[in-house]
Write an enzyme that holds these catalytic residues in place. Structure first.
Site, short mmCIF file in Angstrom:
data_model
loop_
_atom_site.label_atom_id
_atom_site.label_comp_id
_atom_site.label_asym_id
_atom_site.label_seq_id
_atom_site.Cartn_x
_atom_site.Cartn_y
_atom_site.Cartn_z
N GLU A 39 2.20 -9.79 0.60
CA GLU A 39 1.01 -9.35 -0.11
C GLU A 39 1.09 -9.81 -1.57
O GLU A 39 1.71 -9.12 -2.40
CB GLU A 39 0.90 -7.83 -0.08
CG GLU A 39 0.67 -7.25 1.29
CD GLU A 39 -0.04 -5.90 1.20
OE1 GLU A 39 -1.09 -5.75 1.83
OE2 GLU A 39 0.46 -5.01 0.50
N HIS A 55 5.68 -1.28 -0.93
CA HIS A 55 4.34 -1.77 -1.31
C HIS A 55 4.33 -2.06 -2.82
O HIS A 55 4.95 -1.33 -3.59
CB HIS A 55 3.27 -0.75 -0.94
CG HIS A 55 1.88 -1.29 -1.10
ND1 HIS A 55 1.27 -1.40 -2.32
CD2 HIS A 55 1.01 -1.80 -0.19
CE1 HIS A 55 0.07 -1.95 -2.16
NE2 HIS A 55 -0.12 -2.20 -0.87
N SER A 102 -6.91 -8.35 0.23
CA SER A 102 -8.35 -8.65 0.36
C SER A 102 -8.72 -9.22 1.74
O SER A 102 -9.57 -10.11 1.84
CB SER A 102 -8.81 -9.59 -0.76
OG SER A 102 -8.67 -8.94 -2.01
N GLU A 157 2.29 -1.50 -5.07
CA GLU A 157 1.85 -0.39 -5.93
C GLU A 157 3.01 0.56 -6.21
O GLU A 157 3.15 1.09 -7.31
CB GLU A 157 0.66 0.33 -5.28
CG GLU A 157 -0.61 -0.49 -5.42
CD GLU A 157 -1.64 -0.29 -4.32
OE1 GLU A 157 -1.56 0.71 -3.58
OE2 GLU A 157 -2.54 -1.14 -4.21
N GLY A 204 -6.85 -5.90 -3.50
CA GLY A 204 -7.98 -5.17 -4.07
C GLY A 204 -8.84 -6.00 -5.01
O GLY A 204 -9.67 -5.45 -5.74
N LYS A 230 -3.86 4.12 1.58
CA LYS A 230 -3.49 4.48 0.20
C LYS A 230 -3.85 5.94 -0.06
O LYS A 230 -3.66 6.77 0.81
CB LYS A 230 -4.16 3.50 -0.78
CG LYS A 230 -3.91 2.04 -0.40
CD LYS A 230 -4.35 1.06 -1.45
CE LYS A 230 -4.05 -0.35 -0.97
NZ LYS A 230 -4.28 -1.36 -1.97
N ASN A 271 -3.90 0.25 5.60
CA ASN A 271 -3.22 1.04 4.57
C ASN A 271 -4.28 1.85 3.82
O ASN A 271 -5.05 1.29 3.05
CB ASN A 271 -2.48 0.08 3.62
CG ASN A 271 -1.88 0.80 2.43
OD1 ASN A 271 -1.82 2.03 2.39
ND2 ASN A 271 -1.43 0.02 1.45
P1 PGA Z 1 -6.71 -4.65 0.07
O1 PGA Z 1 -5.28 -3.91 0.02
O2 PGA Z 1 -6.94 -5.09 1.51
O3 PGA Z 1 -7.71 -3.61 -0.37
O4 PGA Z 1 -6.63 -5.82 -0.84
C1 PGA Z 1 -4.18 -4.38 0.77
C2 PGA Z 1 -2.95 -3.56 0.49
O5 PGA Z 1 -2.72 -3.14 -0.65
O6 PGA Z 1 -2.14 -3.32 1.42
#
Ligand code: PGA
Length: 264
Positions: A172, A100, A218, A102, A178, A16, A14
């Site tokens: 997730e 997602h 992560s 976010e 993150g 982003k 992803n």
């Molecule tokens: P990350 O993000 O691997 O940087 O923690 C995962 C995601 O948001 O899909």
């Protein structure tokens, strides 16, 4: 063991809001080279929406499939700023992330909206990767199960088994995204086993056995292996560690090794 014999793990990067068109082309070209002979893992990248056309053109018939990070539920109409599943099909996308955390947090996407988007994808021939996950506060209050059941239940309730077979569900936990603090392999396995049971409870075990369940939050080349060794983990959703081709290819190759081991 719930993994179907021969089912390939799915690893989706992803991106982003990272990479312009030139970087998108470069990373996909590098991945095409680094993963040219890799057949064990299904590899997907989800670039920024306005670079999807160049991503699909660069990916071509190579080993990398392309996902959108979002899709609208209607095929046309007064929806300024949106794009449809049909647009994604036309470009050559195979997958779309839906819900997602976010987007749930920043764009206020509700469970009902996420469900409509997931259904539009399934009906339109795009595989939705439906993201679910609890916040840190919900985690601390022991509400994980309840939150995930609500988020996934909204998607499953109006679905037919025929459509739901292609569903991909990504767990997730918001607190793991993150932060460098991935969830533990046992917790991930138990949670994905619970999501499997949720699908099975709504639509039957045959559908649950064909749906795929990913972990994200992560994930790195160093910890990917311990996650995909878990029996209920069918793949990974990867943010930061997917941005550079070398790191993402290393992660994919480690997942491929686990997949080879489990077939022996
Ligand atoms: P990350 O993000 O691997 O940087 O923690 C995962 C995601 O948001 O899909």
């Amino acid at each position: 063991m719930v993994k179907q014999k021969g089912a390939r793990p799915l690893v989706c990067g992803n991106w982003k809001l990272h990479h312009d068109a030139a970087q998108t082309r470069r990373v996909i070209r590098q991945l095409n080279g680094l993963l040219a002979d890799q057949k064990e893992v299904e590899v997907v990248v989800a670039p920024v929406a306005v670079t999807l056309a160049c991503a699909c053109a660069t990916a071509g018939r190579g080993p990398i499939a392309v996902a959108a990070q979002n899709a609208w539920w209607a095929s046309q109409g007064a929806f300024t700023g949106e794009w449809s599943v049909q647009h994604l099909r036309e470009l050559g996308c195979r997958y779309a992330l839906v819900g997602h955390s976010e987007r749930r947090a920043l764009q206020g996407e509700s469970d009902a909206l996420v469900a409509r988007k997931a259904h539009a994808c399934l009906r339109g021939g795009i595989v939705p990767i439906v993201c679910v996950g609890e916040t840190l506060a919900q985690h601390r209050q022991g509400q994980t199960r309840e939150v995930l059941d609500r988020q996934l239940g909204a998607v499953l309730r109006p679905l037919s088994g025929r459509l739901a077979r292609r569903l991909v569900v990504a767990y997730e936990p918001v607190w793991a995204i993150g932060t460098g603090q991935a969830a533990g392999p046992d917790q991930i396995n138990d949670t994905l086993a619970g999501l499997h049971r949720t699908v099975s409870g709504h639509l039957g075990e045959a559908v649950a056995a064909q749906a795929r369940f990913l972990y994200g939050g992560s994930v790195s080349p160093d910890n990917a292996r311990e996650f995909v060794r878990q029996p209920y983990v069918d793949g990974l959703l990867v943010g930061r560690a997917s941005l550079r081709a070398e790191s993402f290819a290393r992660l994919v190759c480690r997942v491929a090794l686990v997949s080879q081991e489990s077939q022996r």
